[in-house]
Design an enzyme around this catalytic site. Structure first.
Site, PDB file in Angstrom:
ATOM      1  N   ASP A 132      23.611 -73.488   9.639  1.00  0.00           N
ATOM      2  CA  ASP A 132      22.887 -73.894  11.077  1.00  0.00           C
ATOM      3  C   ASP A 132      21.836 -73.290  11.985  1.00  0.00           C
ATOM      4  OD1 ASP A 132      23.095 -74.988  14.302  1.00  0.00           O
ATOM      5  OD2 ASP A 132      23.574 -72.820  14.553  1.00  0.00           O
ATOM      6  N   SER A 133      20.795 -73.493  12.877  1.00  0.00           N
ATOM      7  CA  SER A 133      19.471 -72.556  13.033  1.00  0.00           C
ATOM      8  C   SER A 133      19.993 -71.034  13.224  1.00  0.00           C
ATOM      9  CB  SER A 133      18.948 -73.424  14.034  1.00  0.00           C
ATOM     10  OG  SER A 133      20.103 -73.213  15.393  1.00  0.00           O
TER      11      SER A 133
ATOM     12  N   CYS B 280      24.983 -78.705  12.561  1.00  0.00           N
ATOM     13  CA  CYS B 280      23.815 -78.076  13.406  1.00  0.00           C
ATOM     14  C   CYS B 280      23.452 -79.489  13.692  1.00  0.00           C
ATOM     15  CB  CYS B 280      22.690 -77.777  13.164  1.00  0.00           C
ATOM     16  SG  CYS B 280      21.418 -77.960  13.991  1.00  0.00           S
TER      17      CYS B 280
ATOM     18  N   GLU C  56      22.424 -67.074  21.482  1.00  0.00           N
ATOM     19  CA  GLU C  56      22.190 -66.341  20.148  1.00  0.00           C
ATOM     20  C   GLU C  56      21.300 -65.254  21.000  1.00  0.00           C
ATOM     21  OE1 GLU C  56      21.683 -67.037  17.109  1.00  0.00           O
ATOM     22  OE2 GLU C  56      22.899 -68.751  17.624  1.00  0.00           O
TER      23      GLU C  56
ATOM     24  N   CYS D 288      25.483 -80.368  21.024  1.00  0.00           N
ATOM     25  CA  CYS D 288      25.108 -78.943  20.249  1.00  0.00           C
ATOM     26  C   CYS D 288      26.251 -77.913  19.993  1.00  0.00           C
ATOM     27  CB  CYS D 288      24.246 -78.690  21.090  1.00  0.00           C
ATOM     28  SG  CYS D 288      22.923 -76.607  20.022  1.00  0.00           S
TER      29      CYS D 288
ATOM     30  N   HIS E 124      26.390 -74.760  19.759  1.00  0.00           N
ATOM     31  CA  HIS E 124      26.091 -73.875  20.616  1.00  0.00           C
ATOM     32  C   HIS E 124      27.261 -73.721  21.305  1.00  0.00           C
ATOM     33  CE1 HIS E 124      23.134 -72.322  17.884  1.00  0.00           C
ATOM     34  NE2 HIS E 124      23.222 -71.487  18.165  1.00  0.00           N
TER      35      HIS E 124
END
Length: 272
Positions: A12-13, A75, A154, A186, A188
């Protein structure tokens, strides 16, 4: 030849795919998992498709070099921009990707109004548009690009006033339109479930695809005869980052992800 003793590779990012890792580890506890967080390039969402593809290819190459037997594109943004392309580029590698869980939300909605939170690249991706065309024709789908949320997560800002303010901005129009299901498009966003609940209340259903993706990983392992032969055993989890190792270790602990070693991942990628 792919080695069944190799790890499940995930990328994932950033730390978002950890919400998928939880489900994969719970369903497949005997499997080793190697999770790559490309935090040097987070977020992916605002980047152009070609750039996301380069990043996804670099992550895939790194995971394959570590012996990954299957690649989970954990992701939504990378799946939207690169999943089909990766499958064409690596025809012998099993891939599992993400698509926002619009289908179950549309099926289960009683009000006929469904909200979708996602990044710009996910909203523009063919995967989402195909799901919408096939499964969401009978509902009003409110699509909201959620700028800034990934960056807050993040940083570990899961309950900050700024994060709450952003959520109110994005969610209030959905509530005013009588949405009874909100899709977390997403990986996240499930980390913010408690904060989202403060905005939407207890009766709105929050839907994400993590559990369904874990089931698909299990099916792919069985289809390719890649289950770890050492079952029963306890699999090992390793986290790697292209960013700061100490920061990732802090996030893993703070987000209550399964314990594992945290290491650095270094590889060349031809975009900033």
């Amino acid at each position: 030849m792919t080695n069944a003793r190799g790890p499940i590779g995930m990328f994932d990012s950033g730390i978002g795919g950890g919400t998928v890792l939880r489900h994969v580890h719970r369903l497949l506890p005997a499997e080793d998992i190697l999770y790559l967080a490309d935090q040097a390039h987070v977020p992916y969402g605002p980047r152009p498709r070609e750039e996301i593809r380069l990043l996804a290819q670099a992550a895939t190459e790194w995971l394959l070099a570590q012996g990954a037997k299957v690649i989970v594109v954990a992701c939504n943004t990378a799946s939207a921009a690169a999943l089909r392309w990766l499958r064409r580029e690596y025809p012998n590698v099993p891939f599992v990707g993400m698509v926002p869980a619009v289908k179950p939300a549309a099926r289960q909605s009683k009000s006929g109004v469904v909200g979708l939170m996602a990044t710009p690249a996910t909203m523009q991706g063919e995967l989402l548009q195909e799901v919408v065309q096939e499964w969401a024709q009978g509902v009003q789908l409110l699509q909201q690009v959620c700028h800034g949320l990934v960056e807050h997560i993040e940083k570990g800002e899961l309950d900050s006033p700024k994060t709450l303010a952003l959520l109110r901005t994005y969610l209030t129009p959905m509530l005013n339109a009588n949405a009874d299901h909100i899709v977390l498009g997403c990986t996240h966003y499930p980390y913010l479930e408690a904060l989202i609940r403060r905005v939407v209340g207890p009766t709105v259903h929050l839907v994400d695809a993590g559990e369904a993706v874990a089931r698909q990983v299990a099916r792919v392992l069985d289809e390719h005869h890649l289950r770890h032969p050492g079952t029963p055993r306890n699999g090992h989890i390793t986290y790697a980052t292209t960013g700061d190792v100490a920061h990732l270790a802090t996030l893993v602990e703070r987000l209550h992800l399964p314990a594992g070693a945290v290491q650095s991942a270094t590889y060349a990628v031809s975009c900033a």
